[in-house]
Design an enzyme around this catalytic site. Structure first.
Site, mmCIF file in Angstrom:
data_model
loop_
_atom_site.group_PDB
_atom_site.id
_atom_site.type_symbol
_atom_site.label_atom_id
_atom_site.label_comp_id
_atom_site.label_asym_id
_atom_site.label_seq_id
_atom_site.Cartn_x
_atom_site.Cartn_y
_atom_site.Cartn_z
ATOM 1 N N GLU A 43 66.974 100.628 -37.204
ATOM 2 C CA GLU A 43 66.082 101.082 -36.136
ATOM 3 C C GLU A 43 65.520 102.453 -36.494
ATOM 4 O O GLU A 43 66.190 103.279 -37.111
ATOM 5 C CB GLU A 43 66.866 101.167 -34.831
ATOM 6 C CG GLU A 43 66.060 101.618 -33.625
ATOM 7 C CD GLU A 43 66.892 101.701 -32.350
ATOM 8 O OE1 GLU A 43 66.311 101.575 -31.263
ATOM 9 O OE2 GLU A 43 68.129 101.892 -32.448
ATOM 10 N N LYS A 118 61.276 95.973 -28.980
ATOM 11 C CA LYS A 118 62.596 96.014 -28.355
ATOM 12 C C LYS A 118 62.501 95.720 -26.864
ATOM 13 O O LYS A 118 61.762 96.362 -26.119
ATOM 14 C CB LYS A 118 63.191 97.401 -28.591
ATOM 15 C CG LYS A 118 64.599 97.612 -28.085
ATOM 16 C CD LYS A 118 65.057 99.020 -28.459
ATOM 17 C CE LYS A 118 66.472 99.312 -28.027
ATOM 18 N NZ LYS A 118 66.874 100.692 -28.426
ATOM 19 N N CYS A 159 69.178 97.139 -31.638
ATOM 20 C CA CYS A 159 70.135 98.086 -31.069
ATOM 21 C C CYS A 159 70.668 97.655 -29.696
ATOM 22 O O CYS A 159 71.490 96.757 -29.615
ATOM 23 C CB CYS A 159 69.527 99.483 -31.027
ATOM 24 S SG CYS A 159 70.766 100.809 -30.913
#
Length: 282
Positions: A43, A118, A159
């Protein structure tokens, strides 16, 4: 046997994009020289900056970001597939000045074959006193993504998405044999939860889970956990960097292991509709 040599890149990404590219590119070259055909970075590969004003001074569109462009050229030059775990880029959404936290899958000709923003943003208050409000600067995405590769389908997550099993189950049900989880995990949550969550997502989906991580003390003052990890579809840790220094983690995936795990426990075919609890809080 269908096998795939891969490499996860563990970085300590600087705050300046030029320095970030100089940091990650030699690690990618090392991975390619070691035989990896699919290489994954963490990330925020293009920069890590907490301060919003400083971030906005270097923020670019996906097509104008120097790190993205440099890594596309590198993938083409090395003849490898490369997942830019995420780049922080302008979202392109009218009326919303927040950035996108975007994974980009690059083929061996340097083309962008898939992108994913995301879905779950990191808004938490940790017991250590750390407070994060990612939603203030990152616009969440609204769609799950599974991409085709020469070796099988790759599901994309980033994440904090790791904590949402329903996303990973949807990726598996859409045909993913591998799921990428590029991350910049905090130290307290990484120490407590990182490996447990990675293994759980692999077991629940019967997928390989590929988790390249940011690592160590960064220029912007944050600390990240590291411990980049590859987990098999049976939940075994098959490769791991047991530290928080930059480096390359090699692994060879036996993609037939996906079929073996799912034949043994065919949980993806056993979903049932159910009514929610009657006593939901109001």
């Amino acid at each position: 046997m269908t096998t795939l040599p891969i490499a996860l890149i563990q970085t300590r990404t600087p705050a300046r994009p030029e320095a970030a590219l100089a940091h990650v590119a030699p690690l990618i070259r090392e991975a390619a020289a070691g035989g990896a055909k699919l290489i994954l970075t963490p990330e925020a590969t293009n920069f890590l900056i907490q301060d919003r004003a400083a971030r906005d001074r270097v923020l670019e569109t996906q097509d104008g970001d120097g790190v993205v462009l440099g890594l596309r050229d590198l993938a083409r030059g090395l003849g490898v597939w490369l997942l830019i775990g995420s780049a922080i880029v302008r979202s392109g959404r009218a009326g919303d000045d927040r950035a996108a936290n975007r994974s980009l899958l690059i083929d061996d000709r340097g083309g962008v074959v898939a992108s994913y923003d995301k879905l779950h943003v990191y808004d938490v208050d940790l017991p250590t006193g750390e407070r994060w409000r990612e939603s203030a600067s990152i616009r969440p995405g609204d769609a799950a993504v599974v991409a085709d590769t020469p070796w099988g389908r790759l599901g994309l997550s980033i994440c904090y998405d790791l904590r949402f099993p329903q996303l990973h189950r949807a990726l598996a049900r859409a045909g993913a044999a591998m799921i990428a989880v590029p991350a910049a995990f905090t130290v307290p949550t990484g120490e407590a939860h990182w490996e447990t969550l990675l293994r759980a997502r692999a077991i629940e989906t019967g997928c390989y889970v590929l988790a390249p991580a940011q690592a160590g003390l960064h220029e912007d003052g944050r600390r990240t956990w590291g411990r980049s990890t590859v987990v098999s579809p049976w939940g075994e840790v098959v490769a791991k960097l047991d530290h928080d220094e930059p480096g390359v983690l090699f692994a060879t995936l036996d993609l037939e292991a996906v079929t073996r795990a799912r034949d043994a426990v065919p949980q993806l075919t056993h979903d049932r509709e159910f009514a929610p609890p009657a006593n939901l809080p109001t």
